[in-house]
Design an enzyme around this catalytic site. Structure first.
Site, PDB file in Angstrom:
ATOM      1  N   ILE A 129      65.137 112.122 -34.351  1.00 55.06           N
ATOM      2  CA  ILE A 129      66.207 111.439 -33.615  1.00 55.06           C
ATOM      3  C   ILE A 129      65.719 111.462 -32.170  1.00 55.06           C
ATOM      4  CG2 ILE A 129      68.617 111.429 -32.909  1.00 55.06           C
ATOM      5  CD1 ILE A 129      69.310 112.857 -35.533  1.00 55.06           C
ATOM      6  N   PRO A 130      65.202 110.336 -31.682  1.00 47.81           N
ATOM      7  CA  PRO A 130      64.363 110.322 -30.470  1.00 47.81           C
ATOM      8  C   PRO A 130      65.123 110.376 -29.149  1.00 47.81           C
ATOM      9  CG  PRO A 130      64.533 108.123 -31.354  1.00 47.81           C
ATOM     10  CD  PRO A 130      65.261 109.022 -32.312  1.00 47.81           C
ATOM     11  N   CYS A 131      65.730 111.505 -28.869  1.00 47.61           N
ATOM     12  CA  CYS A 131      66.440 111.645 -27.598  1.00 47.61           C
ATOM     13  C   CYS A 131      65.485 111.626 -26.407  1.00 47.61           C
ATOM     14  CB  CYS A 131      67.307 112.891 -27.600  1.00 47.61           C
ATOM     15  SG  CYS A 131      66.449 114.401 -27.997  1.00 47.61           S
ATOM     16  N   HIS A 132      64.198 111.832 -26.650  1.00 47.39           N
ATOM     17  CA  HIS A 132      63.220 111.787 -25.553  1.00 47.39           C
ATOM     18  C   HIS A 132      63.062 110.380 -24.983  1.00 47.39           C
ATOM     19  CE1 HIS A 132      60.892 110.971 -29.243  1.00 47.39           C
ATOM     20  NE2 HIS A 132      60.109 110.229 -28.480  1.00 47.39           N
ATOM     21  N   ARG A 133      63.565 109.371 -25.659  1.00 45.90           N
ATOM     22  CA  ARG A 133      63.435 107.990 -25.196  1.00 45.90           C
ATOM     23  C   ARG A 133      64.532 107.574 -24.222  1.00 45.90           C
ATOM     24  NH1 ARG A 133      62.112 106.039 -31.282  1.00 45.90           N
ATOM     25  NH2 ARG A 133      60.068 107.034 -31.399  1.00 45.90           N
TER      26      ARG A 133
END
Length: 174
Positions: A129-133
Site C-alpha cells: 500500500i504505497p504511502c511513500h508516493r
C-alpha cells in the site's frame, strides 16, 4: 522476517491474506503487533506460509525492478475511512507522486487533508500500500514511518525524478 535492500521487514500473514508488512524501524510496530495479536486472540506465531513466501517473492521482484506492482490479498484492518484512503493509495501507479490534498480530493473529501494524512500514516502494509508516493504539495518529503531515507530510495527505485523534492528542516533540494 523478510530481508530487503532497505532493511528488514516484519511480515504477518495467514494462509490467504497479508495483515502487516513493516520496516523494523517503525515506531508503531510493537503497537501494531499487539493489536494484531489481540484480534487473533494471541494466535500469531513464528513461521512461514504460502502467503509470506509470495510476499517475499513479490518484494524481491519489486526491489529488483522486475515488477513494481503487487498482486496480494490484503487484510489491512482499519476504519472505513482509513480503508478508503488506502484503496486510493493503491491506485497511484509506481513512479507517480501525489500530494495529501490531491489524495483527499480523489476520495471526495477535499477538506480532510489532515485526516487523510493520519489515515495514510496508519497504513501497516508498507510498500504494497504505497504511502511513500504521497508528498507535500510544496514538494516536501514528509510522512513516511519507515523514515525519509527509505521513502527517497523507494521513489528513486520507481524512477521518480527527485530533483523537485526536498526534505523539510534541511532546506535543501535532493
Amino acid at each position: 522476517w523478510i530481508d530487503t535492500p532497505l532493511g528488514g521487514m516484519v511480515c504477518v500473514a495467514d494462509r490467504q491474506r497479508l495483515h502487516l508488512l513493516e520496516f523494523i524501524e517503525r515506531r508503531a510496530l510493537s503497537t501494531e503487533m499487539r493489536r494484531l495479536g489481540k484480534a487473533a486472540h494471541g494466535r500469531i506465531g513464528l513461521g512461514r506460509t504460502a502467503m509470506t513466501d509470495r510476499v517475499e517473492t513479490q518484494l524481491e521482484a519489486y526491489f529488483g525492478k522486475k515488477n513494481l506492482g503487487f498482486d496480494l490479498s490484503l487484510a489491512p484492518g482499519g476504519t472505513p475511512f482509513q480503508r478508503l484512503v488506502w484503496d486510493e493509495l493503491m491506485r497511484i501507479p509506481p513512479g507517480v507522486t501525489i500530494s495529501y490534498s490531491e489524495l483527499a480530493r480523489r476520495i471526495g473529501r477535499p477538506e480532510a487533508t489532515r485526516a487523510v494524512a493520519s489515515a495514510k500514516g496508519a497504513n501497516q502494509i508498507a510498500v504494497v500500500i504505497p504511502c511513500h508516493r504521497v508528498v507535500g504539495s510544496n514538494g516536501s518529503l514528509t510522512g513516511f514511518a519507515g523514515g525519509i531515507d527509505k521513502k527517497i530510495k523507494l521513489l528513486e527505485l520507481e524512477g521518480v525524478d527527485m530533483s523537485n523534492f526536498f526534505v523539510p528542516n534541511k532546506g535543501t533540494a535532493l
